[in-house]
Design a protein around this motif. Sequence first.
Motif: not given
Length: 103
Positions: A20, A54, A56
């Motif tokens: 993150e 997602n 990421n």
Amino acid sequence: MQNNSKNSKLRVISTVEVKEGKRQELLDILVPFVGIARKEEGNISYDIYSSTENPNEFLGDHLWSSKEAFDKHSKSQEAYKLREANNSLSVKPLQIKTYTEVK
């Protein structure tokens, strides 16, 4: 039947999930790397995708003219730098799978 011909194209699929807050840091390294890789001898295509579920998580989809061309690419200084960045920025180790065309 598996195709082991040295002249077979090699499809490489890689996946990585960055920690993150580290997405842009990886992209700052990854985008220039892709530009370099696309110019390497034996590269047919090299694309990077971000997961729709997602942001990421990234998938690399690249196609090489042969395993030898990919091996040469993998040993480059740029590839080493990218693997080092992945190690420090990712949630888990970079995963790489290779495939040959079924004929």
